[in-house]
Every structure is written in structure tokens, then in C-alpha cells.
Scaffold this motif. Structure first.
Motif, mmCIF file in Angstrom:
data_model
loop_
_atom_site.group_PDB
_atom_site.id
_atom_site.type_symbol
_atom_site.label_atom_id
_atom_site.label_comp_id
_atom_site.label_asym_id
_atom_site.label_seq_id
_atom_site.Cartn_x
_atom_site.Cartn_y
_atom_site.Cartn_z
ATOM 1 N N LEU A 30 0.828 -1.212 0.000
ATOM 2 C CA LEU A 30 0.000 0.000 0.000
ATOM 3 C C LEU A 30 0.859 1.257 0.000
ATOM 4 O O LEU A 30 0.473 2.282 -0.574
ATOM 5 N N ALA A 31 2.025 1.208 0.623
ATOM 6 C CA ALA A 31 2.885 2.391 0.683
ATOM 7 C C ALA A 31 3.324 2.808 -0.719
ATOM 8 O O ALA A 31 3.403 1.990 -1.638
ATOM 9 N N GLY A 32 3.617 4.101 -0.861
ATOM 10 C CA GLY A 32 4.065 4.626 -2.140
ATOM 11 C C GLY A 32 3.131 5.695 -2.651
ATOM 12 O O GLY A 32 2.273 6.212 -1.920
ATOM 13 N N ASP A 33 3.286 6.062 -3.920
ATOM 14 C CA ASP A 33 2.516 7.150 -4.521
ATOM 15 C C ASP A 33 1.370 6.611 -5.364
ATOM 16 O O ASP A 33 1.535 5.640 -6.117
ATOM 17 N N TRP A 34 0.212 7.299 -5.253
ATOM 18 C CA TRP A 34 -0.997 6.893 -5.965
ATOM 19 C C TRP A 34 -1.667 8.125 -6.568
ATOM 20 O O TRP A 34 -1.475 9.241 -6.081
ATOM 21 N N PRO A 127 -21.151 6.457 -1.006
ATOM 22 C CA PRO A 127 -20.879 6.773 -2.416
ATOM 23 C C PRO A 127 -20.166 5.617 -3.092
ATOM 24 O O PRO A 127 -19.624 4.729 -2.422
ATOM 25 N N PRO A 128 -20.123 5.594 -4.429
ATOM 26 C CA PRO A 128 -19.408 4.522 -5.135
ATOM 27 C C PRO A 128 -17.929 4.520 -4.751
ATOM 28 O O PRO A 128 -17.344 5.572 -4.477
ATOM 29 N N PRO A 129 -17.305 3.345 -4.722
ATOM 30 C CA PRO A 129 -15.873 3.280 -4.405
ATOM 31 C C PRO A 129 -15.050 4.093 -5.401
ATOM 32 O O PRO A 129 -15.422 4.230 -6.565
ATOM 33 N N SER A 130 -13.938 4.640 -4.936
ATOM 34 C CA SER A 130 -13.020 5.418 -5.771
ATOM 35 C C SER A 130 -11.792 4.568 -6.073
ATOM 36 O O SER A 130 -11.228 3.945 -5.175
ATOM 37 N N THR A 131 -11.380 4.538 -7.323
ATOM 38 C CA THR A 131 -10.264 3.697 -7.752
ATOM 39 C C THR A 131 -8.998 4.526 -7.932
ATOM 40 O O THR A 131 -9.009 5.532 -8.638
ATOM 41 N N PHE A 132 -7.918 4.104 -7.310
ATOM 42 C CA PHE A 132 -6.635 4.784 -7.363
ATOM 43 C C PHE A 132 -5.642 3.936 -8.146
ATOM 44 O O PHE A 132 -5.675 2.706 -8.087
ATOM 45 N N SER A 133 -4.746 4.605 -8.862
ATOM 46 C CA SER A 133 -3.739 3.925 -9.680
ATOM 47 C C SER A 133 -2.346 4.206 -9.127
ATOM 48 O O SER A 133 -2.039 5.341 -8.731
ATOM 49 N N ARG A 134 -1.510 3.193 -9.133
ATOM 50 C CA ARG A 134 -0.140 3.323 -8.655
ATOM 51 C C ARG A 134 0.684 4.243 -9.543
ATOM 52 O O ARG A 134 0.589 4.177 -10.776
ATOM 53 N N ILE A 135 1.485 5.091 -8.950
ATOM 54 C CA ILE A 135 2.523 5.834 -9.658
ATOM 55 C C ILE A 135 3.823 5.067 -9.403
ATOM 56 O O ILE A 135 4.331 5.034 -8.282
ATOM 57 N N ARG A 136 4.336 4.439 -10.434
ATOM 58 C CA ARG A 136 5.542 3.619 -10.246
ATOM 59 C C ARG A 136 6.721 4.481 -9.787
ATOM 60 O O ARG A 136 6.901 5.598 -10.272
ATOM 61 N N PRO A 137 7.551 3.979 -8.890
ATOM 62 C CA PRO A 137 8.768 4.700 -8.524
ATOM 63 C C PRO A 137 9.684 4.871 -9.740
ATOM 64 O O PRO A 137 9.693 4.037 -10.652
ATOM 65 N N ALA A 138 10.430 5.949 -9.744
ATOM 66 C CA ALA A 138 11.365 6.199 -10.841
ATOM 67 C C ALA A 138 12.606 5.326 -10.689
ATOM 68 O O ALA A 138 12.975 4.906 -9.581
ATOM 69 N N LEU A 139 13.263 5.054 -11.812
ATOM 70 C CA LEU A 139 14.537 4.347 -11.755
ATOM 71 C C LEU A 139 15.573 5.236 -11.091
ATOM 72 O O LEU A 139 15.521 6.467 -11.204
ATOM 73 N N SER A 140 16.523 4.614 -10.414
ATOM 74 C CA SER A 140 17.555 5.365 -9.712
ATOM 75 C C SER A 140 18.851 4.578 -9.720
ATOM 76 O O SER A 140 18.846 3.340 -9.609
ATOM 77 N N GLY A 141 19.949 5.285 -9.842
ATOM 78 C CA GLY A 141 21.255 4.643 -9.766
ATOM 79 C C GLY A 141 21.579 4.135 -8.376
ATOM 80 O O GLY A 141 22.563 3.416 -8.185
#
Length: 245
Positions: A30-34, A127-141
Motif C-alpha cells: 500500500l505504501a508509495g505514490d498513488w 458513495p461509489p468506491p473510488s479507484t486509485f492507480s499506482r505511480i511507479r517509482p522512478a529508476l535510480s542509480g
């Protein structure tokens, strides 16, 4: 932050998740950006509770919800049921006078890339459920997946190559079909999926005598209890642990 206004399963969790379904740890992250309709939120774990803050300032009517505001508060993992994780917490709603109030909320995580949030509003309306989409982490060196990973005496060296992390055989090693994978061959191709999780493919090979490269099979990776263990999971659910070299 249309999310709080839209911001429903909360009262139904007991009905859909029997006691026997409770699990010690969630299946997904669940952690991360959405994101939700262009609004972005960052979820972070603090002592076993996950909360989500707005990454941008959002206007709801004449009310402004400032960047950094906690919108999703103190979610605790409840159970895994029917292939989904359920978390219970509270979500902020904006009411009269731009006052924010917290109401009971349930988040259902269906995969590392998608979750739905539902809540019971004052007065009992759902109310109707709200759907969230993952924002993938960026690549990093500096990504922790970069390095050497060992299993059965053979190593896979993971480096960033363009838009992927690529794992190459450190030395030649034998595989189950009787072929030998040559040193330097690209055997993993992966990219960030969620914090500490990756998706991608592994290289397969035709059998002897040719042993030519065959299909790229989908697979995923996640860290174990520490960043010293990386677990590759096949689409069939088989787990292959690697240790950091």
C-alpha cells in the motif's frame, strides 16, 4: 482533492471477510505514490499504520486543501480475502466552513497497481468506491535492487541499463533443461513496481543442443524481511530467494 468528496465497504468488511481470512501480512504494497483523477497522494508506514498525504494543493469548491495534508489516516491491515488486501482507517471529508472531518474508511488493494477506497458518510450514505492507480517509482542509480544476487552458487549482477534494471549472469551456470547460461547473458529485466517491489521478465532458453534464447517469461521480485534478501516470484506462485553478494 476530489477524493474526500467522493471519498464504501467500511461497514461491510465484517460481512465479506470471515475471521479465518485474516493474515499476518498483506499480499500487496500500500505504501508509495498513488493518483486519482490527476490528484496525487503519498502513503507511508509509521509503526504499522499507513497514512496518505496529498502531494499537491487541491481545491474543492471554494475550499483549499493544502499540499501535505493527511487525507487518509492510520490505516491498519485487516485481512486478505478473495485475493485482495483490506485495510481499515479513516478518510478526511471537507464540509461546511471548509472543516475537515474523519470518517470510517476501507481500502481494498487488488494489486500493487490498483486499490479502491470506500467510506460511510454521515447519515449512512455510501458513495461509489473510488479507484486509485499506482505511480511507479522512478529508476535510480541508487536503487537497492542494484548489486549482485546469489542463489545456488551463481550470481546475477543487476545494473541500470537505459529504462530498465538488467540482471546479467556473473558466471556460466546450468539450468533445469540441461543448458548452460553463458556469463554475461541478460537473464532478468525489471523495473520498479512499488516500494521494494519490481516487475519484469526472466530469459528462458530452448533445450539442447542449441540452447538458444527463448521467451521472456513474466515474473516479479520483492525484498524479504531485509534488503539483503530478494525473492523472485513466478506467475505460478513459486518463490526463489536470492541473497545479496
Amino acid at each position: 482533492m476530489r477524493a474526500p468528496a467522493l471519498l464504501t465497504l467500511a461497514g461491510c468488511l465484517a460481512a465479506v471477510v470471515p475471521a479465518a481470512a485474516h493474515a499476518a501480512t498483506p499480499k500487496y504494497e500500500l505504501a508509495g505514490d498513488w493518483s486519482f483523477h490527476g490528484d496525487k497522494y503519498r502513503f507511508a508506514d509509521h509503526h504499522g499504520r499507513v497514512s496518505g498525504r496529498s502531494l499537491t494543493s487541491v481545491r474543492i469548491g471554494h475550499c483549499l486543501v493544502r499540499r501535505g495534508t493527511v487525507v487518509f489516516s492510520s490505516y491498519r491491515f485487516a485481512a486478505t480475502h478473495g485475493g485482495s488486501d483490506y485495510w481499515k482507517g479513516r478518510v478526511a471529508l471537507v464540509g461546511k466552513g471548509c472543516r475537515r472531518r474523519l470518517v470510517s474508511s476501507t481500502i481494498r488493494v487488488q494489486s500493487d497497481l490498483r486499490f479502491t477506497e470506500s467510506s460511510k458518510l454521515p447519515g449512512g450514505r455510501r458513495p461509489p468506491p473510488s479507484t486509485f492507480s499506482r505511480i511507479r517509482p522512478a529508476l535510480s542509480g541508487h536503487d537497492p535492487v542494484i548489486g549482485t544476487w546469489l542463489r545456488n552458487g551463481a550470481g546475477v549482477i543487476v545494473k541500470r541499463e537505459g529504462k530498465l534494471y538488467v540482471g546479467r549472469a556473473r558466471e556460466a551456470f546450468s539450468i533445469a533443461n540441461g543448458c548452460t547460461v553463458p556469463a554475461g547473458a541478460a537473464v532478468w529485466r525489471l523495473r520498479p513496481l512499488a516500494p521494494g517491489r519490481y516487475s519484469g521478465t526472466i530469459q528462458t532458453f530452448f533445450g539442447p543442443p542449441g540452447c538458444a534464447p527463448a521467451d521472456l517469461d513474466p515474473t516479479s521480485w520483492r525484498f524479504g524481511a531485509t534488503r539483503a534478501v530478494l525473492i523472485r516470484e513466478s506467475t505460478q506462485g513459486q518463490a526463489f530467494p536470492y541473497t545479496r553478494g
